[in-house]
Design an enzyme around this catalytic site. Structure first.
Site, short mmCIF file in Angstrom:
data_model
loop_
_atom_site.label_atom_id
_atom_site.label_comp_id
_atom_site.label_asym_id
_atom_site.label_seq_id
_atom_site.Cartn_x
_atom_site.Cartn_y
_atom_site.Cartn_z
N PRO A 178 0.81 -1.23 0.00
CA PRO A 178 0.00 0.00 0.00
C PRO A 178 0.84 1.28 0.00
CG PRO A 178 -0.28 -1.25 2.07
CD PRO A 178 0.56 -2.07 1.17
N GLU A 231 3.05 -7.60 8.88
CA GLU A 231 3.19 -6.16 9.07
C GLU A 231 4.10 -5.53 8.02
OE1 GLU A 231 1.74 -7.70 11.49
OE2 GLU A 231 0.34 -6.02 11.59
N ARG A 260 -4.84 -8.95 -20.07
CA ARG A 260 -5.84 -8.65 -21.09
C ARG A 260 -5.32 -7.69 -22.16
NH1 ARG A 260 -8.47 -4.08 -20.53
NH2 ARG A 260 -10.48 -4.66 -21.37
N ASP A 303 -11.26 0.79 -24.31
CA ASP A 303 -11.49 0.74 -22.86
C ASP A 303 -11.66 2.10 -22.22
OD1 ASP A 303 -11.27 -1.92 -22.71
OD2 ASP A 303 -9.20 -1.94 -22.02
N1 ADE Z 1 -1.22 -5.03 0.39
C1 ADE Z 1 -2.13 -4.63 1.27
N2 ADE Z 1 -2.88 -3.65 0.78
C2 ADE Z 1 -2.42 -3.40 -0.48
C3 ADE Z 1 -2.78 -2.49 -1.50
N3 ADE Z 1 -3.77 -1.61 -1.36
N4 ADE Z 1 -2.08 -2.52 -2.64
C4 ADE Z 1 -1.07 -3.39 -2.81
N5 ADE Z 1 -0.67 -4.26 -1.89
C5 ADE Z 1 -1.34 -4.28 -0.73
#
Ligand code: ADE
Length: 246
Positions: free
Chosen positions: A88, A115, A153, A168
């Site tokens: 994230p 974590e 794709r 698209d």
């Molecule tokens: N791992 C946990 N959340 C994530 C996300 N939003 N994007 C990529 N990997 C992740």
């Protein structure tokens, strides 16, 4: 194209890829996707892949050695390869990033868990850290699958011409126009009569008008980045195209 996915849950990857278009793309040899169990690259009796964080604090951190062994065993000498950590904290995955990655011959996805991942994995092994959105999932398998779907794709031969990727949403920076099929009236709602007019140029204008107004109204971020052509500007000024009076 070759895609390897290093994961603690290989079944999650192989199950999700064994249907529909992604399955066909693999069966026809356009892409070869392999799920690799990280535990196969551990050397201890307990197949340990994580450990407590240095400096204290809660949670577990993925150890670097099994990940390094897995990546080294998947890399082919002299073949350039992107090593992507799902995270994230990474850069946001977009259609543009999918197009960029679809040009590569070999991708390795590392599915993060717990974590986090030892920082040296990022420093020494990873070429790209990518997030699929500003929310936190329990692991990197779903993000890897999302990216693999969007990339696969785009590979030549995966989609038929009719469903080609050129039209698209996002390929041009605009959302799509509304689509209808039969019945002509459903729960009192009629398909816009213009779509049965046979006036192809008029239908194109109607569709374009909806693409423009939808993008403007729903996605101000895309709208800001989009450069209007002169004919777009005129189309917006003249309002929704309608059928000429009989
Ligand atoms: N791992 C946990 N959340 C994530 C996300 N939003 N994007 C990529 N990997 C992740």
């Amino acid at each position: 194209m070759r895609i390897d996915v290093v994961t603690l849950f290989p079944q999650m990857i192989s199950d999700a890829l064994s249907h529909s278009i992604l399955k066909r793309a693999q069966d026809s040899g356009i892409v070869s996707i392999q799920a690799i169990n990280l535990r196969d690259y551990t050397t201890d009796r307990h197949h340990t892949t994580d450990d407590t964080p240095c400096g204290g604090g809660g949670g577990m951190i993925m150890k670097p050695e099994p990940i390094a062994r897995a990546v080294e065993s998947l890399r082919r000498d002299a073949e350039p390869c992107r090593v992507i950590l799902t995270d994230p904290q990474g850069v946001l995955f977009t259609q543009q990033k999918a197009r960029e990655l679809a040009q590569e011959a070999h991708l390795i996805f590392l599915c993060g868990h717990y974590e986090g991942v030892d920082e040296r994995v990022r420093e020494l092994l990873v070429t790209d850290e990518i997030s699929i959105g500003d929310y936190v999932l329990t692991g990197g398998e779903l993000p890897a699958l999302v990216m693999i779907d969007a990339i696969t794709r785009l590979l030549p031969g995966v989609l038929g011409n009719a469903a080609g990727a050129e039209r698209d949403t996002f390929s041009e920076g605009l959302l799509e126009y509304p689509q209808y099929t039969r019945p002509r009236v459903f729960m009192g709602r009629e398909v816009p009569p213009i779509l049965f007019s046979g006036h192809h140029a008029l239908i194109e204008r109607w569709r374009r008008w909806h693409q423009l107004t939808r993008t403007r109204d729903r996605r101000p971020d895309l709208w800001k980045a989009y450069t209007l052509t002169e004919s777009d500007r005129k189309l917006l000024e003249s309002g929704e195209p309608t059928l000429p009076e009989p």
